[in-house]
Design an enzyme around this catalytic site. Sequence first.
Site, PDB file in Angstrom:
ATOM      1  N   ARG A  75       0.877  -1.320  -0.103  1.00 52.63           N
ATOM      2  CA  ARG A  75       0.210  -0.118   0.052  1.00 52.63           C
ATOM      3  C   ARG A  75       0.692   1.467  -0.113  1.00 52.63           C
ATOM      4  O   ARG A  75       0.373   2.270  -0.704  1.00 52.63           O
ATOM      5  CB  ARG A  75      -0.932   0.016   1.483  1.00 52.63           C
ATOM      6  CG  ARG A  75      -1.765   0.904   1.295  1.00 52.63           C
ATOM      7  CD  ARG A  75      -2.588   1.151   2.862  1.00 52.63           C
ATOM      8  NE  ARG A  75      -3.506   0.047   2.576  1.00 52.63           N
ATOM      9  CZ  ARG A  75      -4.919   0.355   2.462  1.00 52.63           C
ATOM     10  NH1 ARG A  75      -5.252   1.301   2.068  1.00 52.63           N
ATOM     11  NH2 ARG A  75      -5.719  -0.834   2.513  1.00 52.63           N
ATOM     12  N   ASP A  96      -3.576  -0.454  -3.637  1.00 55.74           N
ATOM     13  CA  ASP A  96      -4.268  -0.728  -2.527  1.00 55.74           C
ATOM     14  C   ASP A  96      -5.247  -1.989  -2.979  1.00 55.74           C
ATOM     15  O   ASP A  96      -5.804  -2.156  -3.997  1.00 55.74           O
ATOM     16  CB  ASP A  96      -5.491   0.336  -2.416  1.00 55.74           C
ATOM     17  CG  ASP A  96      -6.417   0.044  -1.568  1.00 55.74           C
ATOM     18  OD1 ASP A  96      -6.634  -1.160  -0.936  1.00 55.74           O
ATOM     19  OD2 ASP A  96      -7.462   0.872  -1.326  1.00 55.74           O
ATOM     20  N   LYS A 131       6.061 -19.303  24.435  1.00 58.23           N
ATOM     21  CA  LYS A 131       6.571 -18.001  24.361  1.00 58.23           C
ATOM     22  C   LYS A 131       7.196 -17.569  25.686  1.00 58.23           C
ATOM     23  O   LYS A 131       6.696 -18.171  26.611  1.00 58.23           O
ATOM     24  CB  LYS A 131       5.839 -16.712  24.007  1.00 58.23           C
ATOM     25  CG  LYS A 131       4.751 -16.753  22.582  1.00 58.23           C
ATOM     26  CD  LYS A 131       5.820 -16.396  21.487  1.00 58.23           C
ATOM     27  CE  LYS A 131       4.960 -16.165  20.164  1.00 58.23           C
ATOM     28  NZ  LYS A 131       5.969 -16.519  19.191  1.00 58.23           N
ATOM     29  N   LYS A 160      12.853 -25.668   6.874  1.00 57.70           N
ATOM     30  CA  LYS A 160      14.228 -25.967   7.618  1.00 57.70           C
ATOM     31  C   LYS A 160      14.901 -27.118   7.185  1.00 57.70           C
ATOM     32  O   LYS A 160      14.294 -28.190   7.005  1.00 57.70           O
ATOM     33  CB  LYS A 160      13.653 -25.909   8.941  1.00 57.70           C
ATOM     34  CG  LYS A 160      13.261 -24.444   9.525  1.00 57.70           C
ATOM     35  CD  LYS A 160      12.789 -24.781  11.032  1.00 57.70           C
ATOM     36  CE  LYS A 160      12.018 -23.487  11.613  1.00 57.70           C
ATOM     37  NZ  LYS A 160      12.824 -22.224  11.797  1.00 57.70           N
ATOM     38  N   GLU A 193      10.281 -21.017  22.549  1.00 62.36           N
ATOM     39  CA  GLU A 193      10.536 -19.446  22.083  1.00 62.36           C
ATOM     40  C   GLU A 193      11.015 -18.793  23.247  1.00 62.36           C
ATOM     41  O   GLU A 193      10.395 -18.907  24.339  1.00 62.36           O
ATOM     42  CB  GLU A 193       9.674 -18.869  21.315  1.00 62.36           C
ATOM     43  CG  GLU A 193       9.410 -19.639  19.974  1.00 62.36           C
ATOM     44  CD  GLU A 193       8.478 -18.826  19.161  1.00 62.36           C
ATOM     45  OE1 GLU A 193       8.995 -18.142  18.317  1.00 62.36           O
ATOM     46  OE2 GLU A 193       7.235 -18.863  19.259  1.00 62.36           O
ATOM     47  N   HIS A 228       2.937 -25.767  12.243  1.00 65.86           N
ATOM     48  CA  HIS A 228       4.438 -26.244  12.482  1.00 65.86           C
ATOM     49  C   HIS A 228       4.564 -27.484  13.129  1.00 65.86           C
ATOM     50  O   HIS A 228       4.976 -28.288  12.852  1.00 65.86           O
ATOM     51  CB  HIS A 228       5.059 -25.114  13.008  1.00 65.86           C
ATOM     52  CG  HIS A 228       5.207 -23.708  12.513  1.00 65.86           C
ATOM     53  ND1 HIS A 228       4.934 -23.483  10.791  1.00 65.86           N
ATOM     54  CD2 HIS A 228       5.189 -22.680  13.128  1.00 65.86           C
ATOM     55  CE1 HIS A 228       4.977 -22.264  10.957  1.00 65.86           C
ATOM     56  NE2 HIS A 228       5.011 -21.604  12.211  1.00 65.86           N
ATOM     57  N   ASP A 287      -1.466 -20.583  16.500  1.00 65.52           N
ATOM     58  CA  ASP A 287       0.069 -20.110  15.746  1.00 65.52           C
ATOM     59  C   ASP A 287       0.971 -20.926  15.416  1.00 65.52           C
ATOM     60  O   ASP A 287       1.796 -21.070  14.708  1.00 65.52           O
ATOM     61  CB  ASP A 287       0.411 -18.965  16.889  1.00 65.52           C
ATOM     62  CG  ASP A 287       1.626 -18.007  16.344  1.00 65.52           C
ATOM     63  OD1 ASP A 287       1.494 -17.705  15.130  1.00 65.52           O
ATOM     64  OD2 ASP A 287       2.575 -17.904  17.081  1.00 65.52           O
ATOM     65  N   LYS A 317       0.812 -17.919   6.054  1.00 68.59           N
ATOM     66  CA  LYS A 317      -0.100 -17.838   7.100  1.00 68.59           C
ATOM     67  C   LYS A 317      -0.404 -16.538   7.672  1.00 68.59           C
ATOM     68  O   LYS A 317       0.275 -15.678   7.442  1.00 68.59           O
ATOM     69  CB  LYS A 317       0.338 -18.881   8.262  1.00 68.59           C
ATOM     70  CG  LYS A 317       1.161 -18.099   9.237  1.00 68.59           C
ATOM     71  CD  LYS A 317       1.772 -19.515   9.916  1.00 68.59           C
ATOM     72  CE  LYS A 317       1.321 -19.212  11.358  1.00 68.59           C
ATOM     73  NZ  LYS A 317       1.962 -18.199  12.250  1.00 68.59           N
TER      74      LYS A 317
HETATM   75  C1  BG6 Z   1       5.652 -18.204  13.315  1.00 68.08           C
HETATM   76  C2  BG6 Z   1       4.816 -17.698  14.441  1.00 68.08           C
HETATM   77  O1  BG6 Z   1       4.777 -19.012  12.511  1.00 68.08           O
HETATM   78  O2  BG6 Z   1       6.751 -18.915  13.812  1.00 68.08           O
HETATM   79  C3  BG6 Z   1       5.635 -16.979  15.379  1.00 68.08           C
HETATM   80  O3  BG6 Z   1       3.580 -16.819  13.919  1.00 68.08           O
HETATM   81  C4  BG6 Z   1       6.706 -17.910  15.580  1.00 68.08           C
HETATM   82  O4  BG6 Z   1       4.942 -16.616  16.558  1.00 68.08           O
HETATM   83  C5  BG6 Z   1       7.466 -18.236  14.515  1.00 68.08           C
HETATM   84  O5  BG6 Z   1       7.578 -17.089  16.521  1.00 68.08           O
HETATM   85  C6  BG6 Z   1       8.799 -19.200  14.919  1.00 68.08           C
HETATM   86  O6  BG6 Z   1       9.484 -19.592  13.870  1.00 68.08           O
HETATM   87  P1  BG6 Z   1      10.938 -19.923  13.901  1.00 68.08           P
HETATM   88  O7  BG6 Z   1      11.387 -20.363  12.754  1.00 68.08           O
HETATM   89  O8  BG6 Z   1      11.686 -18.784  14.536  1.00 68.08           O
HETATM   90  O9  BG6 Z   1      10.922 -21.118  14.704  1.00 68.08           O
END
Ligand code: BG6
Length: 488
Positions: free
Chosen positions: A49, A92, A337, A181, A215, A239, A234, A147
């Site tokens: 945008r 836009d 987290k 990865k 994390e 994942h 999330d 995503k």
């Molecule tokens: C993302 C999530 O998909 O993956 C984040 O939205 C997360 O919240 C991230 O921090 C983690 O990815 P990686 O590659 O750092 O493990």
Amino acid sequence: MTRPATPADCLLLFGATGDLAQRMLLPSLYGLAADGLLPRALRIVATARSQLDTPGYHAFAAEALERFIPEERRTEAAISAFLDRLTYVPLDASDTKGYGALAEAVGETPGGLAIFLSTAPQLFGATIAGLAGAGLAGEVARIGLEKPLGHDLASSRVINDAVAEVFPENRIFRIDHYLGKETVQNLLALRFGNALFEPLWNAGGIDHVQITVAETVGLEGRVGFYDGAGALRDMVQNHMLQLLALVAMEPPSQFDATAIRDEKVKVLRSLRPIDRTGIEKLSVIGQYTAGSVGGAPVPGYADELGKPSSTETFVAIKAHVDNWRWKGVPFYLRTGKRLPQRQSEIIIQFKGVPHSIFDARGAQLKPNKLVIRLQPEENIRLLMMAKQPGLDRDGIRLREVPLDLGLANAFADVRRRIAYERLLLDLIEDDPTLFVRRDEVEAQWEWIDTIRTGWVASGMQPRPYAAGTWGPSAAIALTERDGVSWHD
Ligand code: BG6
């Protein structure tokens, strides 16, 4: 043998001024360009945008490279050659009028057009319609979707239906960056490139599996997104379930998109639903409070957010795959987290030997354990019993020692690439193997939705845990009840 590729003539990047573009996409594309891996003539049309012109976007991209590419990999010549590929068109996305200018910038793409959508999902519908209206969704176009693709099965179906109206499934590339990865693919090499593990890779040989994605970061300014999502949606929905599927799937007949995804979806559909009746025993949710991570004090989630919230920043689940191979084998999943370390790993806990010949000699045996570490460094190690040197007058002493695959050393001369380097290249070259098919996503959501419904029905609220700890104590109890400890 190399696989056939039909490289695109143009990459059209939506969301080109966003955080992902800065941190991952531009650095990845630069990495590929600098190593001569992008098709020589590939042009990149960036759009967002922001009212920038192409020189303005070049300045933006140059800054991103300076921030996110290590100095030793930046040369003026490579940066300038990379920027030469980039054209910027402000748009836009919700207004169909702007797409004509975009189509003009994209130009002819007889070899292929790779589109990458990294925008808010609310814009997906309008963007797809705009692309179609401007003739950018023809037979040579394929689309990569970042995503979040919905927040539950119903909303993901709406998005998938909107995309499907214009793009057939084989031209839709749903991104789960974990599949890009290196160690995740190494899991396939480990399982299917070695005869050693497969005979034991089942309920007969394996006691349980643990998957942890820990994390240290907190909200990271993603207030709007994260609070509406939570750890389950999330991280687990995508994942972690992809990791589980790769661990649990049957051997595919070949390394190709259909064979691999067919096997993964069977696993995802075999996940035992966790409904209202089992929810409190089989899942734990938490939210971090103030604490300290890596020696630095950090605020609690609600403080970062600026209001109280019932969003989970931690989740642990005991899952089962109800099929012949995995009968009775728990899969413990955990992510959060503000945990003590950034650490992602898969633990395969094998069963012990059926009978110990060392009992009378006082030696204790521990069952073998395979530790597949994804992050922070990649590593695969097998913990085995070995005899401690000595004359054993007081009994035999056995000790657990690691048989280390030492990937870091074995491949020290090979640069580790960002997951997005591979995924962008696969999109450009039209290889969907490492992208998620619609049936997989829907199976994932179906399982996740049942869990969320269970939480609501049972009134489960996240339990507090101090930042810098491994989640609420109930997460420890989740495994300890089965006599299992998390591998920290
Ligand atoms: C993302 C999530 O998909 O993956 C984040 O939205 C997360 O919240 C991230 O921090 C983690 O990815 P990686 O590659 O750092 O493990």
